[in-house]
Write a protein that holds these residues in place. Structure first.
Motif, PDB file in Angstrom:
ATOM      1  N   SER A 188      68.590  73.543  32.021  1.00 37.06           N
ATOM      2  CA  SER A 188      67.496  73.304  32.967  1.00 37.06           C
ATOM      3  C   SER A 188      67.955  73.560  34.392  1.00 37.06           C
ATOM      4  O   SER A 188      67.244  74.165  35.191  1.00 37.06           O
TER       5      SER A 188
ATOM      6  N   THR B  29      70.180  69.783  29.674  1.00 37.04           N
ATOM      7  CA  THR B  29      70.081  69.505  31.106  1.00 37.04           C
ATOM      8  C   THR B  29      70.774  70.595  31.906  1.00 37.04           C
ATOM      9  O   THR B  29      70.248  71.061  32.919  1.00 37.04           O
TER      10      THR B  29
ATOM     11  N   PRO C 171      64.228  69.003  33.592  1.00 36.62           N
ATOM     12  CA  PRO C 171      63.701  69.777  32.461  1.00 36.62           C
ATOM     13  C   PRO C 171      62.211  70.104  32.588  1.00 36.62           C
ATOM     14  O   PRO C 171      61.776  71.191  32.215  1.00 36.62           O
TER      15      PRO C 171
END
Length: 69
Positions: free
Chosen positions: A16, A13, A59
């Motif tokens: 991302s 995460t 994502p």
């Protein structure tokens, strides 16, 4: 019971988040702001909605951005 580590986004995460463009980041911040501002849900639901953004939507956007480049 959750531990403190479970409250933070995982490494993927974070990666991302780092790969978002400024425009993407602003869009997600506006989405999170709208969820908080217009919140009529219990706090657990609000947290769940925000976590969904971080765990699922970020994502997807990051992957799409990488595939585009």
């Amino acid at each position: 019971m959750e531990t403190k580590e479970e409250n933070f986004p995982n490494d993927s995460t974070m990666e991302s988040i780092k790969s978002l463009t400024e425009k993407d980041a602003k869009t997600f911040l506006n989405l999170i702001y709208a969820l908080i501002k217009d919140n009529e849900n219990p706090s657990e639901q609000l947290i769940s909605n925000v976590l969904t953004i971080f765990e699922k939507q970020l994502p997807r956007v990051a992957k799409a951005r990488q595939n585009k480049n």
